[in-house]
Design an enzyme around this catalytic site. Structure first.
Site, short mmCIF file in Angstrom:
data_model
loop_
_atom_site.label_atom_id
_atom_site.label_comp_id
_atom_site.label_asym_id
_atom_site.label_seq_id
_atom_site.Cartn_x
_atom_site.Cartn_y
_atom_site.Cartn_z
N LYS A 43 -5.45 -2.25 -11.54
CA LYS A 43 -4.55 -1.66 -10.54
C LYS A 43 -4.88 -2.19 -9.15
CE LYS A 43 -3.22 2.83 -8.60
NZ LYS A 43 -3.47 4.26 -8.55
N GLN A 44 -6.19 -2.32 -8.87
CA GLN A 44 -6.61 -2.67 -7.52
C GLN A 44 -7.97 -3.34 -7.56
OE1 GLN A 44 -6.79 1.74 -7.32
NE2 GLN A 44 -7.99 1.33 -5.48
N GLU A 49 -8.11 2.33 -11.49
CA GLU A 49 -7.80 3.54 -12.28
C GLU A 49 -7.06 3.27 -13.58
OE1 GLU A 49 -5.46 5.88 -9.50
OE2 GLU A 49 -7.30 6.91 -8.90
N TRP A 97 -11.59 8.74 -1.70
CA TRP A 97 -12.62 7.88 -1.10
C TRP A 97 -12.07 7.10 0.09
CZ3 TRP A 97 -13.74 2.43 -3.38
CH2 TRP A 97 -12.54 1.81 -3.73
N ASP A 98 -10.79 7.36 0.44
CA ASP A 98 -10.11 6.52 1.43
C ASP A 98 -10.78 6.50 2.80
OD1 ASP A 98 -8.40 7.51 -0.72
OD2 ASP A 98 -6.85 6.26 0.17
C1 BGC Z 1 -5.86 4.70 -5.56
C2 BGC Z 1 -7.16 5.29 -5.07
C3 BGC Z 1 -6.92 6.03 -3.77
C4 BGC Z 1 -5.83 7.07 -3.96
C5 BGC Z 1 -5.50 7.80 -2.69
C6 BGC Z 1 -4.81 5.79 -5.66
O1 BGC Z 1 -3.59 5.20 -5.99
O2 BGC Z 1 -6.02 4.12 -6.83
O3 BGC Z 1 -8.11 4.27 -4.88
O4 BGC Z 1 -8.08 6.68 -3.35
O5 BGC Z 1 -4.67 6.42 -4.40
O6 BGC Z 1 -5.10 6.93 -1.69
#
Ligand code: BGC
Length: 805
Positions: free
Chosen positions: A614-615, A493, A354-355
């Site tokens: 995580k984020q 995640e 989704w970046d």
């Molecule tokens: C993140 C995701 C991201 C992916 C690719 C993962 O570590 O949790 O949000 O899309 O990395 O950058």
């Protein structure tokens, strides 16, 4: 040192991987890591060349099961260039006394320079200066120039220059148990006395890749007719060229490379194309000049200058550089998405997540056609997404969490925890929210550019089908009289299920639910805005009934959003019942706890048990929607937003997030920018340092983090400078941190090149001179100005009560 230079001094084997990724050169069509030309993959070096969109699938057996992975293929290494003196050992820094070693990345001209002086086992001192580029103007060409100086000896140097096709995908240690041999059917030949050609094919996708290198030698600027021997070994082809050097003399070896694949436009077949290209290509210096010109143009378009803070400026420049090497003007002609780790390494196998949510705004404001082409990558995979939804018993389009060649779900089903050595089931593919990001991007692009043709022909269909998917994912819960979404994973995640519950996924992820409500409102509105003819066509084509659109409207009014405590939006239902993590204890014991998931699993524990993210997850809402938009969406759902909702939730999740994704720093800087500037600047610094200083310790070598790189630039423009283009108006609401000095940046708005200068709460907008451009409308606070070509407007915004001075 200028802000356009990134310099790495000394030879540091342990750091080489990070430098290779940071010094990668590319042009959107392909990129090559900054590996030493004499190296092959080992525990120090990892030469890698990746062609955008060139994927291949392989089967492997891990943890007792067969898995199939799709990866961005490591193409043959065109850099291969080494030498030896008087028949001695081939050049290897580890076997010499290194006197000087420096790698300098010239961000302005797109050149990587390596300067080495070494003394060999026989006491001879040699100097080597290598310069290379991957041509930004002609995406199929690259060059490597090597100057060799015999400082205190005379003798014969044998230079080996060619193409190494023995490469595999083995750059990421934790994937090494997986099959990595993607290339097959190697064929190599000498096309002219100075040119070698190598051709191979990807084993499953059948993409033909051809490379040719032309090597010429010069002494004192004059071509040398040196003796050559052709070497053909397994999957490698090279020339061994003998040169006689006398004390203090210099020889120059010039290598020009061409790369084509069978997917390229305007080609017959790749082998004859590369042969032809190197035959006609000018010399290194001429190519270097046209390459620098192409960069100069792009730098002008993407200019973003900070008057103070050299460090920040250099990092911003580096981020823009790698963004534009991955997504360049050539991308508009390709069928590719945004690979999360650039074309710089093999982490996440080159997949598209989704970046692009964090990447598109920087492109939209300057080269909207690039943003459009990235959206077209999704449009072309709409049918695949429809099928995925249907197979899951749902309607509309379910885009994959990880996407590659044809839009199939490419997420891994098992992953290795390097800390525990265990292979674990992976449920992160349940991040359905990727579809929301795609719909949001379509909508944002349309609002910013007013590209009605795109919306009408492609964008609306994507947006409607995604809305249809989320509406069918939402189930009506009679007991609550609300819609709920069960069994998904949010942006965080670390939560893929409930402790003790067999079913995977969590319920009512607030981000997914609120954004679904936003989507349902937006879809209904987009449908209304479409030209009547097109609306009727689409409605017919998609068999969109009144009942369905009415259901979207109901979802926009009755979607369930979990709350707990005093106005805290729960990350998902039941989040507040999870245990609190002993953050201090873990920090004390482990120091770096960004990968808390791996730490906990290695301890036999499970991140699903804790209120630890995580984020940014809930906070993504404040990132994507303005306070007014969010209040509107929540209000429409019957959850009135209180004045303290945003600060309270930021504080709550700030304490429970370990920033295991580099995206987290961008989002946190953004949401804190208007209330806690110092904290926001700390997060901004984290985002700038993520790759430059490899703050995740060991991940940069596997590829740069493109989302955080582009996201940090976007922070400057849309967040700190408050630039918003929507509905035909350029709005400015600057709250610029004066610590960063003044910012001057270029954007393109509705075809008009603009220069915007921002400091504190003031901004200046200057339009480029031009004969017949339509005036643009600019608004800042209560002032609206119409600007014709070559005009300037000055704005100063009033302070709002809750904003920091
Ligand atoms: C993140 C995701 C991201 C992916 C690719 C993962 O570590 O949790 O949000 O899309 O990395 O950058």
């Amino acid at each position: 040192m200028s802000v356009w230079q990134v310099v790495f001094s000394g030879f540091d084997p342990a750091d080489e991987g990070r430098r290779e990724a940071l010094c990668a050169l590319g042009n959107g069509f392909f990129a090559t890591r900054g590996a030493a030309p004499e190296s092959t993959a080992d525990d120090v070096h990892y030469p890698g060349t990746y062609v955008a969109g060139c994927y291949n699938r392989l089967r492997s057996e891990v943890a007792g099961r067969e898995v199939e992975d799709e990866s961005l293929v490591n193409a043959p290494n065109w850099l291969l260039l080494t030498f030896r003196i008087d028949g001695g050992p081939w050049f290897d820094l580890r076997r010499t006394e290194v006197l000087d070693h420096e790698q300098e990345l010239d961000l302005e001209r797109g050149i990587l320079v390596r300067r080495v002086r070494f003394r060999d086992e026989r006491g001879r001192t040699t100097g080597v200066v290598q310069r290379r580029f991957v041509h930004l103007g002609d995406p199929h060409l690259a060059g490597l120039d090597t100057a060799l100086v015999a400082e205190d000896w005379s003798g014969r140097v044998t230079v080996r220059s060619g193409i190494d096709g023995r490469v595999t995908n083995s750059g990421v240690e934790r994937y090494r148990a997986l099959n990595g041999k993607h290339l097959t059917g190697h064929r190599a030949f000498e096309s002219t006395p100075d040119t070698v050609v190598l051709h191979a094919r990807t084993s499953q996708s059948g993409i033909h890749i051809a490379e040719a290198t032309r090597t010429r030698v010069f002494a004192d600027g004059a071509p040398l007719d040196a003796a050559r021997t052709l070497l053909q070994q397994d999957e490698l082809i090279a020339h061994d060229i003998d040169l006689d050097l006398t004390r203090r003399s210099e020889a120059q070896v010039e290598k020009v490379a061409a790369l084509h694949t069978s997917r390229d436009a305007a080609t017959t077949e790749p082998v004859s194309e590369v042969v032809d290209r190197v035959r006609c290509a000018p010399g290194f210096d001429e190519l270097r000049r046209s390459h620098a010109l192409a960069w100069a143009r792009l730098h002008r378009e993407f200019h973003c200058g900070l008057s103070t803070s050299e460090g920040a400026q250099r990092a911003v420049q580096l981020h823009l550089f790698h963004l534009l090497q991955t997504i360049s003007p050539h991308t508009a002609d390709l069928d590719v998405g945004v690979p999360a780790r650039g074309l710089h390494g093999e982490a996440y196998r080159g997949h598209v997540f989704w970046d692009e949510l964090f990447v598109l705004p920087t492109l939209t404001l300057r080269r909207p056609q690039l943003a459009r082409s990235l959206l077209m990558y999704r449009y072309r995979r709409l049918d695949r997404a429809r099928r995925a939804a249907a197979e899951a018993g749902l309607r509309g389009a379910m885009f994959p969490w990880q996407s590659g060649s044809n839009g199939r779900e490419e997420s891994q089903t098992v992953h290795l925890n390097p800390r525990s050595g265990r292979w674990l089931p992976d449920h992160t593919h349940l991040q359905r929210h990727v579809g929301i990001a795609i719909a949001h991007n379509v909508h944002h692009y349309y609002r910013a550019t007013g590209d009605e043709e795109f919306l009408s022909e492609h964008g609306a269909e994507v947006l409607l089908e995604i809305t249809r998917f989320f509406a069918s994912l939402a189930r009506y819960d009679r007991s609550r009289d609300r819609y709920v979404i069960r069994g998904v994973v949010g942006p965080d995640e670390y939560h893929t299920g409930y402790p003790g519950r067999a079913a995977q996924g969590i319920d009512n992820n607030a981000y997914t639910n609120v954004m679904t409500a936003w989507l349902c409102r937006t879809a209904a509105q987009v449908l209304r805005e479409l030209p009547a003819d097109r609306r009727h066509e689409l409605v017919e084509q998609l068999d969109l009934r009144h009942g369905e659109v009415d259901r979207w409207k109901r979802i926009a009014q009755r979607m369930f959003v979990p709350f707990h405590g005093d106005g805290i939006i729960s990350q998902f239902e039941g989040y507040e019942r999870l245990a609190e993590l002993d953050w201090e204890g873990y920090r004390r014991r482990y120091g770096d706890i960004q990968r808390l998931d791996r730490i906990l699993e290695a301890e036999g524990d499970d991140p699903n048990r804790y209120q630890a993210s995580k984020q940014a997850d809930v906070l993504m809402l404040f990132y994507l929607l303005s306070a007014e938009e969010l209040a509107d969406v929540l209000g429409g759902l019957g959850y009135p937003m209180r004045p303290d909702t945003i600060p309270k939730n930021i504080e709550h999740y700030l304490q429970r997030t370990c920033h295991g994704s580099t995206l987290s720093a961008v989002v946190h800087a953004w949401v804190l920018a208007r209330s806690r500037r110092q904290r926001a600047l700390e997060f901004f610094d984290h985002a700038l340092a993520a790759d430059l200083h490899d703050t995740q310790r060991g991940t940069t070598r596997e590829g740069v983090h493109l989302g955080a790189m582009a996201g940090s630039v976007d922070l400057l423009q849309r967040c700190f400078a408050g630039i918003e283009v929507t509905g035909g108006v350029l709005r400015l609401d600057p709250l610029w941190p004066t610590e960063l000095g003044e910012m001057e940046l270029s954007i393109q708005y509705r075809g008009q090149p603009l220069t915007i200068t921002v400091t504190g709460r003031s901004a200046t907008v200057r339009t480029a001179p031009g004969p017949t451009r339509t005036p643009i409308t600019c608004t800042c606070g209560s002032r609206t100005v119409r600007l014709g070509p070559g005009e300037t407007a000055w704005f100063s915004h009033e302070q709002r009560p809750w904003e920091e001075a």
